[in-house]
Design a protein around this motif. Structure first.
Motif, PDB file in Angstrom:
ATOM      1  N   LYS A  58     -20.550  73.343  59.010  1.00  0.00           N
ATOM      2  CA  LYS A  58     -20.333  74.540  59.826  1.00  0.00           C
ATOM      3  C   LYS A  58     -19.039  74.407  60.624  1.00  0.00           C
ATOM      4  N   SER A  59     -18.810  73.244  61.190  1.00  0.00           N
ATOM      5  CA  SER A  59     -17.583  72.993  61.933  1.00  0.00           C
ATOM      6  C   SER A  59     -16.358  73.103  61.025  1.00  0.00           C
ATOM      7  N   MET A  60     -16.480  72.578  59.801  1.00  0.00           N
ATOM      8  CA  MET A  60     -15.367  72.662  58.855  1.00  0.00           C
ATOM      9  C   MET A  60     -15.029  74.103  58.507  1.00  0.00           C
ATOM     10  N   THR A  61     -16.058  74.906  58.231  1.00  0.00           N
ATOM     11  CA  THR A  61     -15.779  76.304  57.868  1.00  0.00           C
ATOM     12  C   THR A  61     -15.195  77.068  59.046  1.00  0.00           C
ATOM     13  N   THR A  62     -15.665  76.774  60.241  1.00  0.00           N
ATOM     14  CA  THR A  62     -15.090  77.418  61.432  1.00  0.00           C
ATOM     15  C   THR A  62     -13.629  77.016  61.598  1.00  0.00           C
ATOM     16  N   THR A  63     -13.331  75.749  61.392  1.00  0.00           N
ATOM     17  CA  THR A  63     -11.951  75.268  61.505  1.00  0.00           C
ATOM     18  C   THR A  63     -11.066  75.931  60.464  1.00  0.00           C
ATOM     19  N   LEU A  64     -11.565  76.030  59.239  1.00  0.00           N
ATOM     20  CA  LEU A  64     -10.771  76.667  58.176  1.00  0.00           C
ATOM     21  C   LEU A  64     -10.514  78.144  58.457  1.00  0.00           C
ATOM     22  N   ARG A  65     -11.508  78.823  58.979  1.00  0.00           N
ATOM     23  CA  ARG A  65     -11.374  80.271  59.241  1.00  0.00           C
ATOM     24  C   ARG A  65     -10.557  80.578  60.488  1.00  0.00           C
ATOM     25  N   ASN A  66     -10.530  79.654  61.441  1.00  0.00           N
ATOM     26  CA  ASN A  66      -9.934  79.950  62.749  1.00  0.00           C
ATOM     27  C   ASN A  66      -8.878  78.950  63.194  1.00  0.00           C
ATOM     28  N   SER A  67      -8.192  78.313  62.272  1.00  0.00           N
ATOM     29  CA  SER A  67      -7.200  77.330  62.702  1.00  0.00           C
ATOM     30  C   SER A  67      -6.039  78.021  63.410  1.00  0.00           C
ATOM     31  N   ALA A  68      -5.540  77.382  64.436  1.00  0.00           N
ATOM     32  CA  ALA A  68      -4.421  77.925  65.215  1.00  0.00           C
ATOM     33  C   ALA A  68      -3.135  77.794  64.400  1.00  0.00           C
ATOM     34  N   PRO A  69      -2.237  78.749  64.512  1.00  0.00           N
ATOM     35  CA  PRO A  69      -1.007  78.744  63.705  1.00  0.00           C
ATOM     36  C   PRO A  69      -0.247  77.410  63.676  1.00  0.00           C
ATOM     37  N   PRO A  70      -0.115  76.691  64.779  1.00  0.00           N
ATOM     38  CA  PRO A  70       0.634  75.438  64.650  1.00  0.00           C
ATOM     39  C   PRO A  70      -0.049  74.415  63.736  1.00  0.00           C
ATOM     40  N   PHE A  71      -1.358  74.576  63.523  1.00  0.00           N
ATOM     41  CA  PHE A  71      -2.118  73.590  62.757  1.00  0.00           C
ATOM     42  C   PHE A  71      -2.534  74.073  61.374  1.00  0.00           C
ATOM     43  N   ASP A  72      -2.184  75.299  61.002  1.00  0.00           N
ATOM     44  CA  ASP A  72      -2.610  75.857  59.711  1.00  0.00           C
ATOM     45  C   ASP A  72      -2.280  74.941  58.538  1.00  0.00           C
ATOM     46  N   ALA A  73      -1.051  74.481  58.464  1.00  0.00           N
ATOM     47  CA  ALA A  73      -0.629  73.647  57.336  1.00  0.00           C
ATOM     48  C   ALA A  73      -1.374  72.321  57.321  1.00  0.00           C
ATOM     49  N   LEU A  74      -1.542  71.719  58.487  1.00  0.00           N
ATOM     50  CA  LEU A  74      -2.251  70.443  58.576  1.00  0.00           C
ATOM     51  C   LEU A  74      -3.709  70.596  58.150  1.00  0.00           C
ATOM     52  N   VAL A  75      -4.366  71.639  58.620  1.00  0.00           N
ATOM     53  CA  VAL A  75      -5.770  71.890  58.271  1.00  0.00           C
ATOM     54  C   VAL A  75      -5.893  72.118  56.764  1.00  0.00           C
ATOM     55  N   ALA A  76      -5.016  72.938  56.213  1.00  0.00           N
ATOM     56  CA  ALA A  76      -5.059  73.215  54.773  1.00  0.00           C
ATOM     57  C   ALA A  76      -4.826  71.940  53.965  1.00  0.00           C
ATOM     58  N   LEU A  77      -3.869  71.139  54.379  1.00  0.00           N
ATOM     59  CA  LEU A  77      -3.571  69.887  53.682  1.00  0.00           C
ATOM     60  C   LEU A  77      -4.751  68.921  53.748  1.00  0.00           C
ATOM     61  N   HIS A  78      -5.344  68.799  54.924  1.00  0.00           N
ATOM     62  CA  HIS A  78      -6.492  67.904  55.083  1.00  0.00           C
ATOM     63  C   HIS A  78      -7.642  68.316  54.170  1.00  0.00           C
TER      64      HIS A  78
END
Length: 117
Positions: free
Chosen positions: A64-84
């Motif tokens: 649940k935390s992962m899906t929330t992070t994927l759906r709501n990542s902050a712009p400075p972290f979008d690339a990092l979240v996607a890469l991870h």
């Protein structure tokens, strides 16, 4: 039941307490037995059942935390979240498949994994 519960207190809690909690409840295979009062169940069938359910609950909360992070990542972290998550996706999916294999057909259907055995 639970005998005690340590909560974060900004006036008295320490980083060491956080690190010890992470070690006891995250960096081990069976964190259930590290909860207050539950160590007595180690080696019992009830303990094994409760430990499995505890781990399943932790996995579901992590997902649940992962899906929330994927759906709501902050712009400075979008690339990092996607890469991870691109790098970790096969491990995450393998863990989900492992959980579904342990479940019966009705439990799998309730978790969204289909009802076929």
């Amino acid at each position: 039941g639970r005998q005690s519960c340590e909560l974060w207190n900004p006036q008295s809690s320490t980083v060491l307490q956080v690190l010890v909690s992470i070690q006891a409840l995250v960096l081990c295979e069976q964190p259930y037995y590290n909860e207050a009062g539950y160590e007595r169940q180690l080696g019992t069938s009830d303990g094994a059942h409760h430990a499995r359910r505890y781990n399943e609950g932790a996995l579901l909360l992590s997902l649940k935390s992962m899906t929330t992070t994927l759906r709501n990542s902050a712009p400075p972290f979008d690339a990092l979240v996607a890469l991870h998550f691109a790098a970790a996706s096969s491990r995450i999916l393998a863990r989900c498949a492992s959980l579904l294999r342990l479940k019966g057909p009705l439990e799998r259907a309730a978790l969204g994994g289909g009802g076929k055995a």
